[in-house]
Design a protein around this motif. Structure first.
Motif, short mmCIF file in Angstrom:
data_model
loop_
_atom_site.label_atom_id
_atom_site.label_comp_id
_atom_site.label_asym_id
_atom_site.label_seq_id
_atom_site.Cartn_x
_atom_site.Cartn_y
_atom_site.Cartn_z
N GLU A 28 25.37 22.91 50.33
CA GLU A 28 25.41 24.08 49.45
C GLU A 28 24.33 24.41 48.46
OE1 GLU A 28 29.29 23.69 47.89
OE2 GLU A 28 30.26 23.58 49.79
N LEU A 29 23.27 25.32 48.94
CA LEU A 29 22.04 25.39 48.03
C LEU A 29 22.38 26.38 46.95
CD1 LEU A 29 19.60 25.61 51.00
CD2 LEU A 29 20.19 23.85 49.76
N HIS A 30 21.81 26.26 45.85
CA HIS A 30 22.12 27.05 44.41
C HIS A 30 20.90 28.19 44.56
CE1 HIS A 30 24.39 23.48 43.35
NE2 HIS A 30 24.79 24.32 42.56
N ASN A 31 20.09 28.18 45.46
CA ASN A 31 18.98 29.23 45.37
C ASN A 31 19.46 30.87 45.09
OD1 ASN A 31 18.25 26.76 47.01
ND2 ASN A 31 16.35 27.42 46.20
N ILE A 32 20.28 31.37 45.85
CA ILE A 32 20.90 32.71 45.93
C ILE A 32 21.39 32.83 44.41
CG2 ILE A 32 22.26 34.57 46.79
CD1 ILE A 32 19.81 33.99 48.32
N LEU A 33 22.31 31.82 44.24
CA LEU A 33 23.26 32.14 42.65
C LEU A 33 22.02 32.13 41.64
CD1 LEU A 33 26.28 29.67 43.56
CD2 LEU A 33 25.92 31.85 43.95
N GLY A 34 21.03 31.15 41.62
CA GLY A 34 19.85 31.09 40.65
C GLY A 34 19.30 32.45 40.72
N LEU A 35 18.98 33.14 41.81
CA LEU A 35 18.08 34.32 41.62
C LEU A 35 19.21 35.43 41.14
CD1 LEU A 35 15.84 36.16 42.51
CD2 LEU A 35 16.77 36.22 44.73
N ALA A 36 20.31 35.51 41.27
CA ALA A 36 21.17 36.57 40.82
C ALA A 36 21.29 36.22 39.37
CB ALA A 36 22.57 36.24 41.66
N MET A 37 21.67 35.00 39.04
CA MET A 37 21.60 34.83 37.64
C MET A 37 20.33 35.29 36.79
SD MET A 37 23.62 33.55 35.16
CE MET A 37 24.68 32.51 36.09
N ARG A 38 19.33 34.99 37.54
CA ARG A 38 17.83 35.56 36.81
C ARG A 38 18.07 37.01 36.54
NH1 ARG A 38 15.02 32.08 40.20
NH2 ARG A 38 13.82 33.83 41.04
N LEU A 39 18.37 37.71 37.76
CA LEU A 39 18.44 39.16 37.80
C LEU A 39 19.37 39.69 36.83
CD1 LEU A 39 18.15 39.70 41.68
CD2 LEU A 39 16.29 40.13 39.97
N ARG A 40 20.57 39.18 36.46
CA ARG A 40 21.47 39.36 35.80
C ARG A 40 21.17 39.41 34.34
NH1 ARG A 40 25.61 35.87 37.16
NH2 ARG A 40 26.23 37.69 38.88
N GLY A 41 20.62 38.38 33.78
CA GLY A 41 20.02 38.29 32.56
C GLY A 41 20.85 37.27 31.70
N ARG A 42 20.95 37.39 30.51
CA ARG A 42 21.70 36.35 29.71
C ARG A 42 22.90 36.61 29.89
NH1 ARG A 42 20.26 32.65 29.08
NH2 ARG A 42 21.38 32.38 27.07
N VAL A 43 23.79 35.35 29.90
CA VAL A 43 25.14 35.33 30.02
C VAL A 43 25.87 36.00 28.97
CG1 VAL A 43 25.71 33.16 28.59
CG2 VAL A 43 26.91 33.57 30.81
N ALA A 44 25.24 36.27 27.92
CA ALA A 44 26.11 36.77 26.59
C ALA A 44 26.67 38.36 26.93
CB ALA A 44 25.13 36.97 25.45
N THR A 45 26.07 38.85 28.09
CA THR A 45 26.21 40.11 28.61
C THR A 45 27.31 40.18 29.62
OG1 THR A 45 24.49 40.38 30.13
CG2 THR A 45 23.50 40.97 28.14
#
Length: 653
Positions: free
Chosen positions: A460-477
């Motif tokens: 179960e690779l984290h790469n797509i989830l990591g890219l989505a997180m980068r595109l999303r920006g800070r978790v505070a939003t």
């Protein structure tokens, strides 16, 4: 002197106490204990939420103690611990109360429990220092003094961040840590703490960048490098982890923890025999270390040696009373049946008030599995429910946010977006994504495909989830109703990035592959990001592993996952998540017709060959008999279904 110590304790909690309670805190600091007690009692009658009630009971206990009402103080702490059993400062306060009552042994237990939950509690370490000094326990005293020195070297802000981090106040800790870094750029300890906060919030890319920067700025800081190593192992980036652990072992070749880390890395790289050899070597050196036996068991299970894995897990729980992880590892093999003695032991451990929530959670799921195997379903459900309640409390999962994420994908991933940006991605067809819910049969589909000569199984690779997180920006939003950058920015990103993102995915995942032209990424949560996958890898294949709702959802409810899948720890939460999944998959079918192959688990069980041929046709692969005999394929499998897919198809589940 007592009031001076009180001020220290109260000041440390200033970042936690909400504004309406500041007045009570102020009264305690001014030694107006009776007034503080009265105010706490009055506010407790107003049915506050758990968080406010916890803070009120903590302040009430402090006020009672300084007012010399020790029994009432103890009762307040006990009420608090029923709401929040893993509350470090409550254990610390309990220690102070026991000291005031002259019960030094109970105080020592309470302080030890406090620092186990939250190692940043200086007052607990100071109290333990006095106790061990009075008892002339020199070894324990030296350990306590070393910990105290390390904490006392920290600036006050970073000490507060450390305490908040261990108390689970991640967003407040992040805010304070970032503020400190603004004025103290490149402070390694602050960067390290911020990375740890990122790990707790699952912002892994930020954490990895921070720790990589720490290692570059301070290459001889073993703490930062070890933290970086552990994160790389967590993310399955074993090749990078191998570099880091080798660096550490060159400096300290006899370091026990580094040797264990190397064993984990080698296991992750598929070099199971070397990993097992290292764990056995570590056991020869420290035979009474339960954690090493547990790790050995995991490695043996991964390679399919379930008989010896069971022996390792049993040895682990024999060495550590109430070791929940060892019992759950047995249950999680799916083929192990607990003995009467093991069941009796688990039930006994669950009556121990000093057992951590984590151990209790593991034990509840274990005893649930034991009773289910014995067809005592009412008892099984009761214990599964208790385990899920603990885990739900720990994760704080919010179903509304998942539903909001789905709405955002539907809103912005439109037919017009895919038409306008259809030619921008990286054209290589290597990946086959298996998505859906966990426990829906994805491991079986992976094993079938990985049995083909042209396909590599990975993990179960984290790469797509990591890219989505980068595109999303800070978790505070990422609050319900507040739109993050992603997926809105899929229509705005410079066109050249889509191909770069796709190529980066292929390059970054190459380390998990062997020589086959195709490979599998079976991260189930990728169903949320099928639109992103289509834009960056237009020739990828998507397989939706679907299983009947009751079977899938209840199987999730019975499963204690290693990490992630926070939606599974509540029946309503699972149901809402499943409906969100159905809604989004229906959307993908409309806007990306033909891009996704839906494979129902029940159809695979009923007619294996028909479904295998259908899957291979979809992937553009020739039929191979080995796919029907998937259970003969020798490969390392890390998911809970590992033993199940090493058997022929069966319907008993």
């Amino acid at each position: 002197m007592a009031i001076k110590q009180l001020n220290v304790n109260i000041n440390i909690t200033k970042y936690y106490i909400e504004s309406p309670l500041k007045a009570i805190q102020s009264k305690i600091q001014q030694a107006q204990f009776s007034a503080a007690i009265s105010d706490c009692q009055q506010q407790l009658t107003q049915s506050p939420d758990d968080k406010t009630q916890t803070q009120l009971l903590y302040l009430l206990a402090v006020a009672y103690r300084y007012n010399k009402n020790q029994q009432q103080a103890l009762e307040a702490i006990q009420r608090l611990q029923k709401i929040a059993p893993e509350h470090g400062r409550a254990c610390q306060e309990k220690g102070h109360i026991y000291l005031a009552m002259g019960q030094q042994d109970d105080a020592k237990k309470a302080f030890n429990r406090a620092v186990k939950i939250n190692p940043a509690l200086i007052a607990s370490w100071q109290s333990l220092q006095k106790i061990f000094k009075a008892e002339d326990q020199q070894d324990s005293l030296q350990k306590v003094q070393a910990q105290l020195q390390q904490l006392q070297r920290l600036p006050a802000e970073l000490l507060a961040v450390t305490e908040m981090l261990h108390d689970g106040a991640f967003l407040k800790a992040e805010q304070l840590c970032r503020h400190y870094l603004q004025n103290n750029k490149h402070n390694i300890e602050a960067m390290r703490l911020l990375a740890e906060i990122g790990i707790q919030l699952k912002i892994y890319d930020d954490a990895e960048f921070l720790l990589e920067s720490c290692v570059e700025l301070a290459p001889n800081n073993p703490l930062a490098r070890t933290q970086y190593l552990n994160l790389l192992i967590k993310l399955g980036k074993y090749h990078k982890a191998h570099e880091q652990v080798n660096y550490l072992l060159k400096k300290e070749p006899d370091n026990f923890s580094y040797q264990l880390a190397l064993g984990s890395v080698l296991t992750g790289l598929g070099q199971i025999e070397q990993g097992v050899a290292l764990f056995n070597k570590a056991i020869a050196k420290e035979p009474d270390s339960p954690g090493v036996h547990l790790q050995l068991g995991h490695a043996l299970k991964t390679k399919g040696d379930i008989e010896n894995a069971v022996k390792s897990y049993q040895k682990a729980y024999q060495l550590k009373q109430g070791y929940g992880d060892a019992y759950w590892s047995l249950a999680n093999s799916k083929t192990y049946h607990f003995t009467n003695q093991e069941i009796a032991d688990i039930l006994k451990f669950l009556t121990n008030d000093n057992l951590s929530d984590t151990d209790k959670c593991h034990l509840y799921f274990s005893i649930g599995k034991a009773y289910e195997d014995r067809e005592q379903y009412d008892d099984a459900f009761k214990y599964y429910l208790k385990g899920n309640e603990i885990k739900h409390r720990q994760t704080g999962y919010n179903a509304e946010f998942t539903e909001f994420q789905v709405e955002q994908q539907i809103k912005y991933c439109t037919p017009e977006l895919f038409h306008r940006r259809r030619y921008l991605g990286f054209k290589q067809p290597d990946p086959v994504f298996i998505v859906g819910l966990p426990r829906a049969g994805s491991t079986l589909l992976e094993q079938i495909l990985a049995s083909h000569s042209q396909v590599d199984g990975t993990m179960e690779l984290h790469n797509i989830l990591g890219l989505a997180m980068r595109l999303r920006g800070r978790v505070a939003t990422s609050k319900v109703g507040e739109e993050a950058n992603y997926p809105r920015n899929l229509a705005e990103i410079d066109e050249k990035y889509f191909s770069k993102f796709g190529e980066q995915f292929i390059n970054d995942t190459r380390v998990y592959r062997e020589q086959a032209p195709f490979f599998i990424d079976k991260m189930p949560n990728n169903f949320l990001h099928i639109g992103l996958i289509k834009l960056i890898l237009p020739n990828a294949k998507i397989i939706d592993a679907r299983r009947s709702p009751m079977a899938c959802c209840f199987s999730c409810f019975k499963q204690l996952f290693g990490e992630g899948q926070d939606f599974t720890y509540g029946l309503e939460e699972i149901g809402r998540y499943y409906n969100s999944y159905l809604k989004l998959m229906e959307h993908w079918d409309k806007v990306l017709p033909g891009f996704i192959l839906r494979v129902r688990h029940e159809d695979v069980v009923d007619d294996l060959e028909k479904q295998v041929r259908r899957i291979l046709d979809f992937c553009g692969l020739e039929f191979e008999q080995s796919c029907l005999e998937f259970y003969r394929t020798k490969r390392n499998i890390k998911t809970p279904s590992s033993e199940q897919v090493r058997q022929p198809i069966y319907k008993s589940a």
